[in-house]
Design a protein around this motif. Sequence first.
Motif, PDB file in Angstrom:
ATOM      1  N   PRO A 128      72.668  75.670  -0.105  1.00  0.00           N
ATOM      2  CA  PRO A 128      73.134  77.049   0.093  1.00  0.00           C
ATOM      3  C   PRO A 128      72.145  77.947   0.837  1.00  0.00           C
ATOM      4  CG  PRO A 128      73.303  76.404  -2.225  1.00  0.00           C
ATOM      5  CD  PRO A 128      72.659  75.278  -1.502  1.00  0.00           C
ATOM      6  N   SER A 129      70.861  77.608   0.816  1.00  0.00           N
ATOM      7  CA  SER A 129      69.868  78.441   1.518  1.00  0.00           C
ATOM      8  C   SER A 129      69.695  78.052   2.982  1.00  0.00           C
ATOM      9  CB  SER A 129      68.513  78.369   0.812  1.00  0.00           C
ATOM     10  OG  SER A 129      67.956  77.075   0.933  1.00  0.00           O
ATOM     11  N   PHE A 130      70.396  77.023   3.412  1.00  0.00           N
ATOM     12  CA  PHE A 130      70.278  76.525   4.787  1.00  0.00           C
ATOM     13  C   PHE A 130      71.545  76.873   5.549  1.00  0.00           C
ATOM     14  CE2 PHE A 130      70.414  72.731   7.776  1.00  0.00           C
ATOM     15  CZ  PHE A 130      69.441  73.218   8.620  1.00  0.00           C
ATOM     16  N   LYS A 131      71.434  77.848   6.459  1.00  0.00           N
ATOM     17  CA  LYS A 131      72.581  78.330   7.221  1.00  0.00           C
ATOM     18  C   LYS A 131      72.251  78.375   8.710  1.00  0.00           C
ATOM     19  CE  LYS A 131      73.772  81.119   3.300  1.00  0.00           C
ATOM     20  NZ  LYS A 131      74.945  81.211   2.641  1.00  0.00           N
ATOM     21  N   PRO A 132      72.162  77.214   9.346  1.00  0.00           N
ATOM     22  CA  PRO A 132      71.851  77.206  10.775  1.00  0.00           C
ATOM     23  C   PRO A 132      72.946  77.884  11.595  1.00  0.00           C
ATOM     24  CG  PRO A 132      72.502  75.018  10.026  1.00  0.00           C
ATOM     25  CD  PRO A 132      72.416  75.886   8.803  1.00  0.00           C
ATOM     26  N   ALA A 133      72.537  78.525  12.670  1.00  0.00           N
ATOM     27  CA  ALA A 133      73.485  79.230  13.538  1.00  0.00           C
ATOM     28  C   ALA A 133      74.212  78.284  14.485  1.00  0.00           C
ATOM     29  CB  ALA A 133      72.753  80.307  14.337  1.00  0.00           C
ATOM     30  N   PHE A 134      73.649  77.097  14.710  1.00  0.00           N
ATOM     31  CA  PHE A 134      74.216  76.166  15.682  1.00  0.00           C
ATOM     32  C   PHE A 134      74.257  74.753  15.123  1.00  0.00           C
ATOM     33  CE2 PHE A 134      72.133  79.496  18.186  1.00  0.00           C
ATOM     34  CZ  PHE A 134      73.207  79.943  18.937  1.00  0.00           C
ATOM     35  N   THR A 135      75.224  73.997  15.577  1.00  0.00           N
ATOM     36  CA  THR A 135      75.270  72.569  15.295  1.00  0.00           C
ATOM     37  C   THR A 135      74.319  71.872  16.260  1.00  0.00           C
ATOM     38  OG1 THR A 135      76.993  72.063  16.912  1.00  0.00           O
ATOM     39  CG2 THR A 135      77.736  72.771  14.707  1.00  0.00           C
ATOM     40  N   PRO A 136      73.956  70.623  15.981  1.00  0.00           N
ATOM     41  CA  PRO A 136      73.131  69.898  16.959  1.00  0.00           C
ATOM     42  C   PRO A 136      73.797  69.825  18.339  1.00  0.00           C
ATOM     43  CG  PRO A 136      73.068  68.761  14.867  1.00  0.00           C
ATOM     44  CD  PRO A 136      74.111  69.858  14.732  1.00  0.00           C
ATOM     45  N   GLU A 154      75.846  71.967  19.737  1.00  0.00           N
ATOM     46  CA  GLU A 154      75.738  73.272  20.384  1.00  0.00           C
ATOM     47  C   GLU A 154      74.319  73.511  20.902  1.00  0.00           C
ATOM     48  OE1 GLU A 154      79.124  75.747  17.886  1.00  0.00           O
ATOM     49  OE2 GLU A 154      77.118  75.525  17.029  1.00  0.00           O
ATOM     50  N   MET A 155      73.340  73.098  20.127  1.00  0.00           N
ATOM     51  CA  MET A 155      71.953  73.257  20.566  1.00  0.00           C
ATOM     52  C   MET A 155      71.705  72.469  21.846  1.00  0.00           C
ATOM     53  SD  MET A 155      70.155  73.031  16.809  1.00  0.00           S
ATOM     54  CE  MET A 155      68.474  73.051  17.409  1.00  0.00           C
ATOM     55  N   LEU A 156      72.158  71.221  21.862  1.00  0.00           N
ATOM     56  CA  LEU A 156      71.972  70.384  23.047  1.00  0.00           C
ATOM     57  C   LEU A 156      72.700  70.960  24.262  1.00  0.00           C
ATOM     58  CD1 LEU A 156      72.311  66.915  21.315  1.00  0.00           C
ATOM     59  CD2 LEU A 156      70.223  67.850  22.345  1.00  0.00           C
ATOM     60  N   ALA A 157      73.864  71.552  24.047  1.00  0.00           N
ATOM     61  CA  ALA A 157      74.625  72.148  25.151  1.00  0.00           C
ATOM     62  C   ALA A 157      73.945  73.403  25.699  1.00  0.00           C
ATOM     63  CB  ALA A 157      76.040  72.477  24.686  1.00  0.00           C
ATOM     64  N   HIS A 158      73.260  74.134  24.849  1.00  0.00           N
ATOM     65  CA  HIS A 158      72.541  75.332  25.314  1.00  0.00           C
ATOM     66  C   HIS A 158      71.304  74.958  26.133  1.00  0.00           C
ATOM     67  CE1 HIS A 158      74.639  78.733  23.667  1.00  0.00           C
ATOM     68  NE2 HIS A 158      74.672  78.200  22.468  1.00  0.00           N
ATOM     69  N   GLY A 159      70.692  73.835  25.816  1.00  0.00           N
ATOM     70  CA  GLY A 159      69.471  73.402  26.491  1.00  0.00           C
ATOM     71  C   GLY A 159      68.259  73.576  25.602  1.00  0.00           C
ATOM     72  N   VAL A 160      67.820  72.474  25.026  1.00  0.00           N
ATOM     73  CA  VAL A 160      66.671  72.480  24.120  1.00  0.00           C
ATOM     74  C   VAL A 160      65.725  71.335  24.456  1.00  0.00           C
ATOM     75  CG1 VAL A 160      67.806  73.651  22.171  1.00  0.00           C
ATOM     76  CG2 VAL A 160      68.013  71.175  22.404  1.00  0.00           C
ATOM     77  N   PHE A 161      64.484  71.502  24.045  1.00  0.00           N
ATOM     78  CA  PHE A 161      63.472  70.455  24.147  1.00  0.00           C
ATOM     79  C   PHE A 161      63.330  69.887  25.561  1.00  0.00           C
ATOM     80  CE2 PHE A 161      65.167  70.430  19.804  1.00  0.00           C
ATOM     81  CZ  PHE A 161      64.027  70.840  19.133  1.00  0.00           C
ATOM     82  N   SER A 183      80.169  62.814  21.241  1.00  0.00           N
ATOM     83  CA  SER A 183      80.569  64.191  21.529  1.00  0.00           C
ATOM     84  C   SER A 183      79.361  65.132  21.614  1.00  0.00           C
ATOM     85  CB  SER A 183      81.550  64.701  20.472  1.00  0.00           C
ATOM     86  OG  SER A 183      80.947  64.702  19.190  1.00  0.00           O
ATOM     87  N   TRP A 184      78.279  64.812  20.929  1.00  0.00           N
ATOM     88  CA  TRP A 184      77.074  65.654  20.999  1.00  0.00           C
ATOM     89  C   TRP A 184      76.487  65.645  22.406  1.00  0.00           C
ATOM     90  CZ3 TRP A 184      73.525  64.861  16.142  1.00  0.00           C
ATOM     91  CH2 TRP A 184      74.249  65.208  14.993  1.00  0.00           C
ATOM     92  N   TYR A 185      76.723  64.586  23.137  1.00  0.00           N
ATOM     93  CA  TYR A 185      76.132  64.429  24.467  1.00  0.00           C
ATOM     94  C   TYR A 185      77.064  64.881  25.590  1.00  0.00           C
ATOM     95  CZ  TYR A 185      72.609  61.716  22.002  1.00  0.00           C
ATOM     96  OH  TYR A 185      71.613  61.341  21.151  1.00  0.00           O
ATOM     97  N   ALA A 186      78.309  65.178  25.250  1.00  0.00           N
ATOM     98  CA  ALA A 186      79.303  65.509  26.274  1.00  0.00           C
ATOM     99  C   ALA A 186      78.882  66.702  27.122  1.00  0.00           C
ATOM    100  CB  ALA A 186      80.666  65.759  25.631  1.00  0.00           C
ATOM    101  N   ARG A 187      78.336  67.735  26.523  1.00  0.00           N
ATOM    102  CA  ARG A 187      77.907  68.933  27.263  1.00  0.00           C
ATOM    103  C   ARG A 187      76.393  69.139  27.197  1.00  0.00           C
ATOM    104  NH1 ARG A 187      80.918  74.063  25.447  1.00  0.00           N
ATOM    105  NH2 ARG A 187      79.127  73.834  24.186  1.00  0.00           N
ATOM    106  N   ALA A 188      75.691  68.163  26.669  1.00  0.00           N
ATOM    107  CA  ALA A 188      74.237  68.288  26.499  1.00  0.00           C
ATOM    108  C   ALA A 188      73.530  68.415  27.843  1.00  0.00           C
ATOM    109  CB  ALA A 188      73.695  67.083  25.745  1.00  0.00           C
ATOM    110  N   LYS A 189      72.527  69.267  27.871  1.00  0.00           N
ATOM    111  CA  LYS A 189      71.679  69.400  29.058  1.00  0.00           C
ATOM    112  C   LYS A 189      70.492  68.469  28.846  1.00  0.00           C
ATOM    113  CE  LYS A 189      73.111  74.081  30.004  1.00  0.00           C
ATOM    114  NZ  LYS A 189      72.723  75.492  30.080  1.00  0.00           N
ATOM    115  N   LEU A 190      70.512  67.363  29.579  1.00  0.00           N
ATOM    116  CA  LEU A 190      69.511  66.314  29.406  1.00  0.00           C
ATOM    117  C   LEU A 190      68.727  66.110  30.685  1.00  0.00           C
ATOM    118  CD1 LEU A 190      71.757  63.717  27.526  1.00  0.00           C
ATOM    119  CD2 LEU A 190      70.252  65.456  26.531  1.00  0.00           C
TER     120      LEU A 190
END
Length: 168
Positions: free
Chosen positions: A31-39, A41-48, A63-70
């Motif tokens: 209950p104390s863990f409320k991330p704003a994004f799914t993995p 969504e994070m990959l699609a925004h551009g991370v790491f 599906s996680w890789y479909a829009r991922a910025k890699l």
Amino acid sequence: MAVGDIIKVSDRMQHGYSYELTAGAGRSFDPSFKPAFTPAEMLAHGVFEGKYINDCRMEFPASWYARAKLSDTPDPAVNCFGTKSRQPLSVWRDKGWIIGPDPRGWFQWYCRYYLGRRLPGVDDKQIARWRSFARHAAQVRANCEPHNLSCRPRQRQALLQWAYDPFI
């Protein structure tokens, strides 16, 4: 992937590790863990810098890789805020940031937690680390006009990489 499935891991950093999904994907979070994004969504925004779990396609949903910025090599331009965001893994190890069976750190833990893996002790530590990262959102709010995304781009990128909303 469903509750009860056993995920077998074989990538550049981990071989012979497996885990069971004991919760539904994206469900039964602490209950104390409320991330704003799914993995995804994070990959699609551009991370790491586009270079993080690229060799884990067998472990995580396609599906996680479909829009991922890699990228084949770390590239700050791939990041949502176009700024450098990585430290060498050796720094993470030296600082004790690698916890449990996740050699890539917090995001790998989050990906596995999101899928439904639960590890008492490890989950508690990682969620505590995530909660402590909220201080960065407070610094952005205190020092930037709302929605001025050019203010503190490195800190905003870090927020995104910890599943916090950087678009505040």
